[in-house]
Scaffold this motif. Sequence first.
Motif, PDB file in Angstrom:
ATOM      1  N   VAL A 188      10.555   8.980  -4.870  1.00 25.97           N
ATOM      2  CA  VAL A 188      10.553   8.200  -6.110  1.00 25.97           C
ATOM      3  C   VAL A 188       9.486   7.117  -5.934  1.00 25.97           C
ATOM      4  CG1 VAL A 188      11.879   6.745  -7.680  1.00 25.97           C
ATOM      5  CG2 VAL A 188      13.039   8.557  -6.403  1.00 25.97           C
ATOM      6  N   VAL A 189       8.593   6.999  -6.919  1.00 24.46           N
ATOM      7  CA  VAL A 189       7.530   5.993  -6.863  1.00 24.46           C
ATOM      8  C   VAL A 189       7.656   5.094  -8.083  1.00 24.46           C
ATOM      9  CG1 VAL A 189       5.031   5.588  -6.840  1.00 24.46           C
ATOM     10  CG2 VAL A 189       5.983   7.572  -5.632  1.00 24.46           C
ATOM     11  N   GLY A 190       7.671   3.788  -7.834  1.00 23.04           N
ATOM     12  CA  GLY A 190       7.709   2.809  -8.915  1.00 23.04           C
ATOM     13  C   GLY A 190       6.394   2.065  -8.968  1.00 23.04           C
ATOM     14  N   LYS A 191       5.796   1.994 -10.163  1.00 25.35           N
ATOM     15  CA  LYS A 191       4.529   1.281 -10.341  1.00 25.35           C
ATOM     16  C   LYS A 191       4.676   0.251 -11.445  1.00 25.35           C
ATOM     17  CE  LYS A 191       1.507   5.066  -8.938  1.00 25.35           C
ATOM     18  NZ  LYS A 191       0.362   5.900  -9.338  1.00 25.35           N
ATOM     19  N   ALA A 192       4.101  -0.919 -11.209  1.00 23.90           N
ATOM     20  CA  ALA A 192       4.054  -1.974 -12.221  1.00 23.90           C
ATOM     21  C   ALA A 192       2.588  -2.206 -12.547  1.00 23.90           C
ATOM     22  CB  ALA A 192       4.694  -3.255 -11.707  1.00 23.90           C
ATOM     23  N   ASN A 193       2.224  -1.980 -13.808  1.00 23.27           N
ATOM     24  CA  ASN A 193       0.827  -2.108 -14.247  1.00 23.27           C
ATOM     25  C   ASN A 193      -0.120  -1.293 -13.367  1.00 23.27           C
ATOM     26  OD1 ASN A 193       1.615  -3.916 -16.313  1.00 23.27           O
ATOM     27  ND2 ASN A 193       1.582  -5.602 -14.856  1.00 23.27           N
ATOM     28  N   GLY A 194       0.343  -0.114 -12.914  1.00 23.99           N
ATOM     29  CA  GLY A 194      -0.488   0.785 -12.127  1.00 23.99           C
ATOM     30  C   GLY A 194      -0.455   0.561 -10.627  1.00 23.99           C
ATOM     31  N   ASP A 195       0.148  -0.535 -10.162  1.00 27.65           N
ATOM     32  CA  ASP A 195       0.231  -0.826  -8.727  1.00 27.65           C
ATOM     33  C   ASP A 195       1.601  -0.426  -8.187  1.00 27.65           C
ATOM     34  OD1 ASP A 195      -2.338  -1.983  -8.687  1.00 27.65           O
ATOM     35  OD2 ASP A 195      -1.526  -3.940  -9.267  1.00 27.65           O
ATOM     36  N   GLU A 196       1.626   0.281  -7.049  1.00 25.49           N
ATOM     37  CA  GLU A 196       2.898   0.683  -6.447  1.00 25.49           C
ATOM     38  C   GLU A 196       3.695  -0.548  -6.021  1.00 25.49           C
ATOM     39  OE1 GLU A 196       2.503   3.403  -3.178  1.00 25.49           O
ATOM     40  OE2 GLU A 196       2.023   5.072  -4.499  1.00 25.49           O
ATOM     41  N   VAL A 197       4.955  -0.600  -6.425  1.00 24.52           N
ATOM     42  CA  VAL A 197       5.842  -1.682  -6.001  1.00 24.52           C
ATOM     43  C   VAL A 197       6.973  -1.164  -5.124  1.00 24.52           C
ATOM     44  CG1 VAL A 197       5.306  -3.272  -7.881  1.00 24.52           C
ATOM     45  CG2 VAL A 197       7.135  -1.601  -8.187  1.00 24.52           C
ATOM     46  N   ILE A 198       7.225   0.164  -5.182  1.00 28.99           N
ATOM     47  CA  ILE A 198       8.253   0.765  -4.323  1.00 28.99           C
ATOM     48  C   ILE A 198       7.977   2.259  -4.176  1.00 28.99           C
ATOM     49  CG2 ILE A 198       9.875   1.245  -6.217  1.00 28.99           C
ATOM     50  CD1 ILE A 198      12.155   0.537  -4.232  1.00 28.99           C
ATOM     51  N   VAL A 199       8.209   2.770  -2.965  1.00 25.98           N
ATOM     52  CA  VAL A 199       8.180   4.205  -2.696  1.00 25.98           C
ATOM     53  C   VAL A 199       9.445   4.508  -1.910  1.00 25.98           C
ATOM     54  CG1 VAL A 199       6.988   6.125  -1.581  1.00 25.98           C
ATOM     55  CG2 VAL A 199       5.654   4.293  -2.637  1.00 25.98           C
ATOM     56  N   VAL A 200      10.237   5.451  -2.409  1.00 29.73           N
ATOM     57  CA  VAL A 200      11.511   5.801  -1.793  1.00 29.73           C
ATOM     58  C   VAL A 200      11.467   7.264  -1.380  1.00 29.73           C
ATOM     59  CG1 VAL A 200      14.000   5.936  -2.159  1.00 29.73           C
ATOM     60  CG2 VAL A 200      12.680   4.184  -3.327  1.00 29.73           C
ATOM     61  N   HIS A 201      11.882   7.557  -0.142  1.00 26.84           N
ATOM     62  CA  HIS A 201      11.970   8.941   0.341  1.00 26.84           C
ATOM     63  C   HIS A 201      13.444   9.276   0.526  1.00 26.84           C
ATOM     64  CE1 HIS A 201       7.664   9.324   0.984  1.00 26.84           C
ATOM     65  NE2 HIS A 201       7.718   8.054   1.366  1.00 26.84           N
ATOM     66  N   TRP A 202      13.890  10.296  -0.195  1.00 20.36           N
ATOM     67  CA  TRP A 202      15.291  10.714  -0.136  1.00 20.36           C
ATOM     68  C   TRP A 202      15.417  12.085   0.497  1.00 20.36           C
ATOM     69  CZ3 TRP A 202      16.691   9.233  -5.857  1.00 20.36           C
ATOM     70  CH2 TRP A 202      17.031   7.879  -5.904  1.00 20.36           C
ATOM     71  N   GLY A 203      16.618  12.378   0.971  1.00 18.11           N
ATOM     72  CA  GLY A 203      16.941  13.681   1.530  1.00 18.11           C
ATOM     73  C   GLY A 203      18.110  14.283   0.773  1.00 18.11           C
TER      74      GLY A 203
END
Length: 102
Positions: free
Chosen positions: A47-62
Amino acid sequence: MSTIKIRAKESNGSVTVKALMKHPMETGQRKNKKTGDKIPAHFIQEVVGKANGDEVIVVHWGPAVSKNPYLTFAYNGSKGDTLELTWTDNQGNKDSKSTKVK
């Protein structure tokens, strides 16, 4: 139809994001009760979260994450930011949703 619901609210320079993703999240360990065959693994990997095009969070799930996962996080931002959330699963499926911070 999007599989993602997002709420993003700013308070004192911090944006709190709450997201619900509709996904079966199969582990690959359960069996079909009628056939006895294993149900293939099918889960969100990233899951990748971007604010105004900049990454603010990257989550790796299993495969251990439950069905229809809920994610909440905060970042330094402001009202009017464009927030985009994207997920990718282990079968190559993707979904994305954007919203404005309130």
